[in-house]
Design a protein around this motif. Sequence first.
Motif, PDB file in Angstrom:
ATOM      1  N   ASN A   1      -6.978  -6.354  39.798  1.00 16.12           N
ATOM      2  CA  ASN A   1      -8.002  -6.925  40.689  1.00 16.12           C
ATOM      3  C   ASN A   1      -7.794  -8.446  40.733  1.00 16.12           C
TER       4      ASN A   1
ATOM      5  N   GLN B   1     -10.708  -4.728  47.710  1.00 17.67           N
ATOM      6  CA  GLN B   1     -11.680  -5.115  46.673  1.00 17.67           C
ATOM      7  C   GLN B   1     -13.104  -4.750  47.084  1.00 17.67           C
TER       8      GLN B   1
ATOM      9  N   LEU C   1     -12.329  -0.580  45.890  1.00 17.08           N
ATOM     10  CA  LEU C   1     -13.288  -0.829  44.805  1.00 17.08           C
ATOM     11  C   LEU C   1     -14.698  -0.777  45.383  1.00 17.08           C
TER      12      LEU C   1
ATOM     13  N   HIS D   1     -18.246  -3.323  42.291  1.00 22.27           N
ATOM     14  CA  HIS D   1     -17.814  -4.231  41.222  1.00 22.27           C
ATOM     15  C   HIS D   1     -18.990  -5.133  40.842  1.00 22.27           C
TER      16      HIS D   1
END
Length: 264
Positions: free
Chosen positions: A8, A64, A92, A95
Amino acid sequence: MKSIVVANWKMNPASFREAKKLFDAERKAAEKARGVSVVVAPPAIFLRELSSLYRGSKIAFSAQNAHFDVDGAHTGEISLLQVKDARAKFVLVGHAERRAEGETDDDTRKKVAAALSLKLAPILCVGEARRTDEGEQFEAVREQLRAGLADVAASALSRVLLVYEPLWTIGKEETMDPHEMHQMAIFMRKCVVESHGEAGLRHAKAGSGLAQAGRNMKILYGGSIEERNAAAMLRDGDIHGFLVGRASANAIEFAKLLRAIEIA
Ligand code: PGA
């Protein structure tokens, strides 16, 4: 079993030239590392160009973050369709840094479901902001899992990667104790079996018990992972791999990390 390392990069590096250099170095390290699959999550603006330059199969790409709507008036957002079009396989979701920017449990539910419907694999991140002796962390994780997986059919669970990433270990000096991770991994599997039943978990053997049934649910750990702590966490943490922040934005650190966990 093959481990998975998600790199990441967060909001790094500053230019495409540097991103390409970082990617080339990580690609070489990934190709050498036996028993490790690598997923690179660059900033969205670099995603398409990096993925279209890459011809191998050792690395997959992830966004992300992405919006759950397919199109519309969402200034500054990118859609999951655009992520897919840029040849990413993963996204993702939830997060801790996105949650801190206002992403809600309900957003994670919609994003996970939308990603699956487009055949993207969601990487759902959960983790408490703080630990208490009363076990506040378990309730927080249970709730984030319940919400994020609420619209996932049991048969689709195996396409979701879970990451346990407690806020108090992200961007810090030390990581958490692998035995505490182990305890959390058992708890997370138990939560998934409670919400979805044993049937949805891959290779679940009937009557083998809740924690056992959830064993094949893939759980990664994230939070201050680097060369010096990765092997112990992989060995004792009951996990399938890592979500790596800082050590993935530095090619040398990343190569050392992969070497530390590759199958000898
Ligand atoms: P870190 O970040 O490895 O720098 O702690 C982890 C993450 O937030 O993904």
